[in-house]
Design a protein around this motif. Structure first.
Motif, PDB file in Angstrom:
ATOM      1  N   LYS A 295       0.868  -1.339  -0.097  1.00 53.05           N
ATOM      2  CA  LYS A 295       0.057  -0.050  -0.035  1.00 53.05           C
ATOM      3  C   LYS A 295       0.770   1.286  -0.029  1.00 53.05           C
ATOM      4  N   VAL A 296       0.490   2.269  -0.455  1.00 49.66           N
ATOM      5  CA  VAL A 296       1.121   3.574  -0.585  1.00 49.66           C
ATOM      6  C   VAL A 296       0.336   4.497   0.066  1.00 49.66           C
ATOM      7  N   THR A 297       0.851   5.248   0.983  1.00 51.26           N
ATOM      8  CA  THR A 297       0.276   6.147   1.720  1.00 51.26           C
ATOM      9  C   THR A 297      -0.118   7.717   0.877  1.00 51.26           C
ATOM     10  N   ASP A 298      -1.188   8.324   1.301  1.00 57.16           N
ATOM     11  CA  ASP A 298      -1.390   9.598   0.759  1.00 57.16           C
ATOM     12  C   ASP A 298      -0.055  10.448   0.773  1.00 57.16           C
ATOM     13  N   ARG A 299       0.375  10.458   1.884  1.00 56.58           N
ATOM     14  CA  ARG A 299       1.663  11.368   2.175  1.00 56.58           C
ATOM     15  C   ARG A 299       2.908  11.158   1.169  1.00 56.58           C
ATOM     16  N   ALA A 300       3.086   9.737   0.967  1.00 58.97           N
ATOM     17  CA  ALA A 300       4.221   9.388  -0.060  1.00 58.97           C
ATOM     18  C   ALA A 300       3.731   9.844  -1.436  1.00 58.97           C
ATOM     19  N   PHE A 301       2.300   9.664  -1.923  1.00 58.97           N
ATOM     20  CA  PHE A 301       1.947  10.287  -3.160  1.00 58.97           C
ATOM     21  C   PHE A 301       2.362  11.592  -3.360  1.00 58.97           C
ATOM     22  N   ALA A 302       1.831  12.259  -2.141  1.00 60.59           N
ATOM     23  CA  ALA A 302       1.950  14.063  -1.971  1.00 60.59           C
ATOM     24  C   ALA A 302       3.428  14.297  -2.210  1.00 60.59           C
ATOM     25  N   ARG A 303       4.381  13.562  -1.552  1.00 59.54           N
ATOM     26  CA  ARG A 303       5.760  14.019  -1.502  1.00 59.54           C
ATOM     27  C   ARG A 303       6.231  13.831  -3.142  1.00 59.54           C
ATOM     28  N   LEU A 304       5.797  12.761  -3.799  1.00 63.06           N
ATOM     29  CA  LEU A 304       6.089  12.462  -5.244  1.00 63.06           C
ATOM     30  C   LEU A 304       5.690  13.623  -6.096  1.00 63.06           C
ATOM     31  N   SER A 305       4.365  14.107  -6.047  1.00 65.12           N
ATOM     32  CA  SER A 305       3.679  15.362  -6.442  1.00 65.12           C
ATOM     33  C   SER A 305       4.785  16.466  -6.277  1.00 65.12           C
ATOM     34  N   GLU A 306       4.951  16.858  -4.988  1.00 64.02           N
ATOM     35  CA  GLU A 306       5.957  17.870  -4.819  1.00 64.02           C
ATOM     36  C   GLU A 306       7.372  17.959  -5.550  1.00 64.02           C
ATOM     37  N   ILE A 307       7.824  16.841  -5.688  1.00 61.05           N
ATOM     38  CA  ILE A 307       9.390  16.901  -6.156  1.00 61.05           C
ATOM     39  C   ILE A 307       8.921  16.321  -7.949  1.00 61.05           C
ATOM     40  N   GLY A 308       7.661  16.643  -8.088  1.00 62.50           N
ATOM     41  CA  GLY A 308       7.219  16.432  -9.867  1.00 62.50           C
ATOM     42  C   GLY A 308       7.819  15.301 -10.516  1.00 62.50           C
ATOM     43  N   ALA A 309       7.831  14.083  -9.798  1.00 63.97           N
ATOM     44  CA  ALA A 309       7.969  12.992 -10.355  1.00 63.97           C
ATOM     45  C   ALA A 309       7.453  12.598 -11.648  1.00 63.97           C
ATOM     46  N   SER A 310       5.905  12.730 -11.764  1.00 66.34           N
ATOM     47  CA  SER A 310       5.213  12.319 -13.056  1.00 66.34           C
ATOM     48  C   SER A 310       5.402  13.389 -13.976  1.00 66.34           C
ATOM     49  N   ALA A 311       5.625  14.506 -13.652  1.00 64.54           N
ATOM     50  CA  ALA A 311       5.820  15.809 -14.704  1.00 64.54           C
ATOM     51  C   ALA A 311       7.245  15.434 -15.324  1.00 64.54           C
ATOM     52  N   GLU A 312       8.242  14.795 -14.925  1.00 56.08           N
ATOM     53  CA  GLU A 312       9.366  14.008 -15.440  1.00 56.08           C
ATOM     54  C   GLU A 312       9.199  12.804 -16.278  1.00 56.08           C
ATOM     55  N   GLY A 313       8.127  12.348 -15.821  1.00 59.93           N
ATOM     56  CA  GLY A 313       7.629  11.140 -16.554  1.00 59.93           C
ATOM     57  C   GLY A 313       8.285   9.806 -15.623  1.00 59.93           C
ATOM     58  N   LYS A 314       8.677  10.143 -14.582  1.00 61.45           N
ATOM     59  CA  LYS A 314       9.179   9.033 -13.503  1.00 61.45           C
ATOM     60  C   LYS A 314       8.061   8.505 -12.657  1.00 61.45           C
ATOM     61  N   ALA A 315       8.460   7.370 -11.888  1.00 65.23           N
ATOM     62  CA  ALA A 315       7.769   6.583 -10.848  1.00 65.23           C
ATOM     63  C   ALA A 315       8.768   6.249  -9.802  1.00 65.23           C
ATOM     64  N   LEU A 316       8.120   6.288  -8.523  1.00 63.65           N
ATOM     65  CA  LEU A 316       9.132   5.845  -7.605  1.00 63.65           C
ATOM     66  C   LEU A 316       9.127   4.249  -7.631  1.00 63.65           C
ATOM     67  N   ARG A 317      10.176   3.907  -7.940  1.00 65.92           N
ATOM     68  CA  ARG A 317      10.484   2.493  -7.986  1.00 65.92           C
ATOM     69  C   ARG A 317      10.943   1.938  -6.498  1.00 65.92           C
ATOM     70  N   VAL A 318      10.275   0.928  -5.859  1.00 64.10           N
ATOM     71  CA  VAL A 318      10.693   0.211  -4.522  1.00 64.10           C
ATOM     72  C   VAL A 318      10.994  -1.125  -5.105  1.00 64.10           C
ATOM     73  N   ALA A 319      12.209  -1.370  -4.831  1.00 65.32           N
ATOM     74  CA  ALA A 319      12.912  -2.695  -5.062  1.00 65.32           C
ATOM     75  C   ALA A 319      13.625  -3.386  -3.875  1.00 65.32           C
ATOM     76  N   VAL A 320      13.606  -4.668  -3.784  1.00 61.29           N
ATOM     77  CA  VAL A 320      14.564  -5.378  -2.743  1.00 61.29           C
ATOM     78  C   VAL A 320      15.382  -6.051  -3.526  1.00 61.29           C
ATOM     79  N   GLU A 321      16.604  -5.812  -2.745  1.00 63.35           N
ATOM     80  CA  GLU A 321      18.107  -6.520  -3.217  1.00 63.35           C
ATOM     81  C   GLU A 321      18.763  -7.247  -2.247  1.00 63.35           C
ATOM     82  N   GLY A 322      19.492  -8.145  -2.597  1.00 63.31           N
ATOM     83  CA  GLY A 322      20.374  -9.022  -1.637  1.00 63.31           C
ATOM     84  C   GLY A 322      21.558  -7.869  -1.269  1.00 63.31           C
ATOM     85  N   GLY A 323      22.002  -8.013   0.037  1.00 64.24           N
ATOM     86  CA  GLY A 323      22.959  -7.172   0.591  1.00 64.24           C
ATOM     87  C   GLY A 323      22.462  -6.461   2.024  1.00 64.24           C
ATOM     88  N   GLY A 324      23.191  -5.567   2.326  1.00 67.87           N
ATOM     89  CA  GLY A 324      22.986  -4.772   3.508  1.00 67.87           C
ATOM     90  C   GLY A 324      23.245  -5.622   4.679  1.00 67.87           C
TER      91      GLY A 324
END
Length: 107
Positions: free
Chosen positions: A6-35
């Motif tokens: 699930k994605v919170t309204d606050r996360a979507f609002a931050r993406l809007s503030e930084i203009g992600a969709s205006a740049e044609g981008k999405a927030l990618r959340v991935a899991v990788e081995g490591g850390g």
């Protein structure tokens, strides 16, 4: 059955503030081995790829690749703005333990 994250309204609002969709981008959340705990989150602005799960809200997009999806089942993707910094955070019910940094976890 795998429940999508699930994605919170606050996360979507931050993406809007930084203009992600205006740049044609999405927030990618991935899991990788490591850390320090075995797995780590990779969170970045990226293009939507074939096979991605696309979560939409407020005109913005969050994407998760099909390999990462089982690790993020029923997780919550949020945005935190605190004195120590502002960042996207993951509340993951699948994580058995996590590192103090919040970006590394084990299952």
């Amino acid at each position: 059955m795998t429940l999508p994250p699930k994605v919170t309204d606050r996360a979507f609002a931050r993406l809007s503030e930084i203009g992600a969709s205006a740049e044609g981008k999405a927030l990618r959340v991935a899991v990788e081995g490591g850390g320090c705990s075995g797995f780590q989150y990779d969170i970045k602005l990226d293009d939507v790829a074939d096979g991605d799960l696309v979560l939409e809200g407020a005109g913005e997009k969050v994407v998760v690749d099909e390999v990462s999806l089982p690790f993020l089942a029923d997780a919550v993707i949020d945005f935190s703005d605190e004195l120590i910094g502002a960042r996207f955070v993951i509340e993951n019910p699948n994580a058995a333990s996590s590192c103090g940094c919040g970006t590394s976890f084990s299952i």
